[in-house]
Design a protein around this motif. Structure first.
Motif, PDB file in Angstrom:
ATOM      1  N   ILE A   1       0.855  -1.172   0.000  1.00  0.00           N
ATOM      2  CA  ILE A   1       0.000   0.000   0.000  1.00  0.00           C
ATOM      3  C   ILE A   1       0.898   1.231   0.000  1.00  0.00           C
ATOM      4  O   ILE A   1       2.056   1.166   0.417  1.00  0.00           O
ATOM      5  N   GLY A   2       0.366   2.351  -0.500  1.00  0.00           N
ATOM      6  CA  GLY A   2       1.185   3.551  -0.505  1.00  0.00           C
ATOM      7  C   GLY A   2       0.520   4.675  -1.257  1.00  0.00           C
ATOM      8  O   GLY A   2      -0.654   4.598  -1.634  1.00  0.00           O
ATOM      9  N   THR A   3       1.282   5.733  -1.493  1.00  0.00           N
ATOM     10  CA  THR A   3       0.804   6.896  -2.209  1.00  0.00           C
ATOM     11  C   THR A   3       1.561   7.066  -3.512  1.00  0.00           C
ATOM     12  O   THR A   3       2.763   6.850  -3.577  1.00  0.00           O
ATOM     13  N   THR A   4       0.844   7.439  -4.540  1.00  0.00           N
ATOM     14  CA  THR A   4       1.479   7.831  -5.807  1.00  0.00           C
ATOM     15  C   THR A   4       0.688   9.018  -6.357  1.00  0.00           C
ATOM     16  O   THR A   4      -0.224   8.825  -7.131  1.00  0.00           O
ATOM     17  N   VAL A   5       1.054  10.212  -5.930  1.00  0.00           N
ATOM     18  CA  VAL A   5       2.158  10.514  -5.031  1.00  0.00           C
ATOM     19  C   VAL A   5       1.689  11.506  -3.988  1.00  0.00           C
ATOM     20  O   VAL A   5       0.692  12.206  -4.188  1.00  0.00           O
ATOM     21  N   THR A   6       2.487  11.603  -2.897  1.00  0.00           N
ATOM     22  CA  THR A   6       2.255  12.635  -1.889  1.00  0.00           C
ATOM     23  C   THR A   6       2.987  13.915  -2.283  1.00  0.00           C
ATOM     24  O   THR A   6       4.195  13.886  -2.536  1.00  0.00           O
ATOM     25  N   PRO A   7       2.281  15.062  -2.339  1.00  0.00           N
ATOM     26  CA  PRO A   7       2.944  16.336  -2.586  1.00  0.00           C
ATOM     27  C   PRO A   7       3.651  16.812  -1.320  1.00  0.00           C
ATOM     28  O   PRO A   7       3.089  17.501  -0.472  1.00  0.00           O
ATOM     29  N   VAL A   8       4.890  16.417  -1.186  1.00  0.00           N
ATOM     30  CA  VAL A   8       5.634  16.599   0.062  1.00  0.00           C
ATOM     31  C   VAL A   8       5.730  18.067   0.511  1.00  0.00           C
ATOM     32  O   VAL A   8       5.659  18.333   1.713  1.00  0.00           O
ATOM     33  N   PRO A   9       5.877  19.046  -0.399  1.00  0.00           N
ATOM     34  CA  PRO A   9       6.025  20.422   0.080  1.00  0.00           C
ATOM     35  C   PRO A   9       4.833  20.960   0.873  1.00  0.00           C
ATOM     36  O   PRO A   9       4.976  21.969   1.574  1.00  0.00           O
ATOM     37  N   ARG A  10       3.668  20.345   0.789  1.00  0.00           N
ATOM     38  CA  ARG A  10       2.564  20.832   1.615  1.00  0.00           C
ATOM     39  C   ARG A  10       2.477  20.116   2.955  1.00  0.00           C
ATOM     40  O   ARG A  10       1.514  20.281   3.697  1.00  0.00           O
ATOM     41  N   ARG A  11       3.497  19.341   3.293  1.00  0.00           N
ATOM     42  CA  ARG A  11       3.532  18.637   4.562  1.00  0.00           C
ATOM     43  C   ARG A  11       4.773  19.057   5.364  1.00  0.00           C
ATOM     44  O   ARG A  11       5.811  19.386   4.792  1.00  0.00           O
ATOM     45  N   ARG A  12       4.681  19.004   6.682  1.00  0.00           N
ATOM     46  CA  ARG A  12       5.871  19.134   7.518  1.00  0.00           C
ATOM     47  C   ARG A  12       6.641  17.824   7.430  1.00  0.00           C
ATOM     48  O   ARG A  12       6.086  16.752   7.714  1.00  0.00           O
ATOM     49  N   PRO A  13       7.912  17.851   7.026  1.00  0.00           N
ATOM     50  CA  PRO A  13       8.616  16.583   6.781  1.00  0.00           C
ATOM     51  C   PRO A  13       8.710  15.695   8.007  1.00  0.00           C
ATOM     52  O   PRO A  13       8.668  14.463   7.884  1.00  0.00           O
ATOM     53  N   TRP A  14       8.845  16.264   9.210  1.00  0.00           N
ATOM     54  CA  TRP A  14       8.937  15.429  10.416  1.00  0.00           C
ATOM     55  C   TRP A  14       7.606  14.738  10.717  1.00  0.00           C
ATOM     56  O   TRP A  14       7.589  13.599  11.156  1.00  0.00           O
TER      57      TRP A  14
ATOM     58  N   MET B   1      -4.248  25.057  -2.757  1.00  0.00           N
ATOM     59  CA  MET B   1      -2.975  25.456  -2.166  1.00  0.00           C
ATOM     60  C   MET B   1      -2.720  26.948  -2.354  1.00  0.00           C
ATOM     61  O   MET B   1      -2.243  27.635  -1.449  1.00  0.00           O
ATOM     62  N   GLY B   2      -3.036  27.458  -3.538  1.00  0.00           N
ATOM     63  CA  GLY B   2      -2.831  28.876  -3.780  1.00  0.00           C
ATOM     64  C   GLY B   2      -3.698  29.740  -2.879  1.00  0.00           C
ATOM     65  O   GLY B   2      -3.226  30.740  -2.310  1.00  0.00           O
ATOM     66  N   ARG B   3      -4.940  29.353  -2.705  1.00  0.00           N
ATOM     67  CA  ARG B   3      -5.847  30.140  -1.866  1.00  0.00           C
ATOM     68  C   ARG B   3      -5.539  29.970  -0.380  1.00  0.00           C
ATOM     69  O   ARG B   3      -5.958  30.783   0.444  1.00  0.00           O
ATOM     70  N   ALA B   4      -4.818  28.926  -0.036  1.00  0.00           N
ATOM     71  CA  ALA B   4      -4.416  28.723   1.358  1.00  0.00           C
ATOM     72  C   ALA B   4      -3.093  29.399   1.685  1.00  0.00           C
ATOM     73  O   ALA B   4      -2.581  29.292   2.800  1.00  0.00           O
ATOM     74  N   GLY B   5      -2.523  30.100   0.702  1.00  0.00           N
ATOM     75  CA  GLY B   5      -1.281  30.817   0.937  1.00  0.00           C
ATOM     76  C   GLY B   5      -0.040  29.953   0.904  1.00  0.00           C
ATOM     77  O   GLY B   5       1.032  30.387   1.350  1.00  0.00           O
ATOM     78  N   GLU B   6      -0.138  28.743   0.341  1.00  0.00           N
ATOM     79  CA  GLU B   6       1.022  27.852   0.245  1.00  0.00           C
ATOM     80  C   GLU B   6       1.867  28.223  -0.979  1.00  0.00           C
ATOM     81  O   GLU B   6       1.352  28.790  -1.954  1.00  0.00           O
TER      82      GLU B   6
END
Length: 272
Positions: free
Chosen positions: A77-90, A121-126
């Protein structure tokens, strides 16, 4: 039914966690059926709002993956794909370890920069500038990889800074949870990123005008990466891709009714 494997190739299904029947309970059932039907993996697309369409409910894929882990024992199981920049890496590192432990070492983390044109993402200021997103992705992957070791991590990057932090929980899989890189295969930075990590689930060309990845593309990727490496493709002739060295062939099922999705999954993987 046992997993299908021809010349080292395995077979996956990818769906979005969107709409009726693809909530955590529904996806747990889809995963169970996929395992019974001979597939080797069920991957989820990772969106907050599926492809920017606010008309259908999108379910958190990470909660869905936990439910899927509990109804299966063999498939990946897994993700294809996770947009990592919108997550805190830790936080992402900790969640991935928890899923790897819950699944008994069956989790795969697919990663990318995300869609720069995602209206949410744009409207959330990311950040939405591709160059910035790529920088954040590369730094985040380095942080995640170090945190998975269980050792204290200090990191001084442009976007992330850590001062001796440690996550003691470690994944089942060693040396790490496999990291598969998505993105446009024609972009040099994407190819360099693919060569750095454990696999490719990349596409080719723009998302508006995608091109078919070819067996020649697979051979070129493998020539750029020493050691064991996964290449996931879709479309085309699975046997030709297997001969070129691809290790996974995947089928994407667009948002559909539960009955239509189950009908595709119950047919099982291709016979080659």
């Amino acid at each position: 039914m046992p997993a299908t494997s021809v010349v080292g190739m395995r077979f996956s299904v990818t769906v979005g966690a969107v709409g009726p029947g693809r909530d955590p309970r529904g996806l747990a059932e889809l995963a169970r059926v996929a395992e019974e039907s001979g597939w080797d993996a069920l991957f989820l697309e990772d969106y907050l709002v599926y492809q920017g369409d606010e008309s259908e409910p999108t379910w958190d894929p990470w909660v869905c993956l936990a439910a899927m882990a509990m109804t299966t024992s063999r498939i990946r199981i897994g993700t294809t794909v996770t947009p990592v920049p919108r997550r805190r890496p830790w936080k992402l590192a900790a969640e991935a370890v928890a899923l790897d432990q819950l699944s008994g070492g069956r989790f795969i983390l697919g990663v990318g920069i995300g869609d720069p044109n995602d209206p949410f993402m744009g409207r959330a200021g990311e950040p939405t500038e591709p160059r910035v997103l790529a920088e954040m992705l590369d730094e985040a992957l380095e942080v995640i990889d170090r945190l998975w070791t269980g050792s204290p991590v200090s990191f001084a990057g442009k976007h992330y800074q850590l001062d001796g932090v440690r996550l003691a929980a470690r994944p089942v899989q060693q040396p790490r949870i496999p990291i598969w890189v998505g993105g446009n295969l024609l972009v040099p930075a994407v190819r360099r990123r693919i060569a750095r990590w454990d696999g490719s689930c990349a596409y080719k060309g723009s998302t508006d005008a995608p091109q078919q990845i070819t067996p020649a593309d697979v051979r070129a990727l493998l020539a750029e990466r020493a050691g064991p490496f996964d290449v996931k493709v879709s479309g085309g002739d699975p046997a030709e891709f297997a001969a070129a060295g691809a290790t996974w062939w995947g089928r994407w099922i667009p948002p559909a009714s539960t009955e239509d999705t189950l009908a595709v999954i119950r047919k099982g993987p291709p016979h080659i």
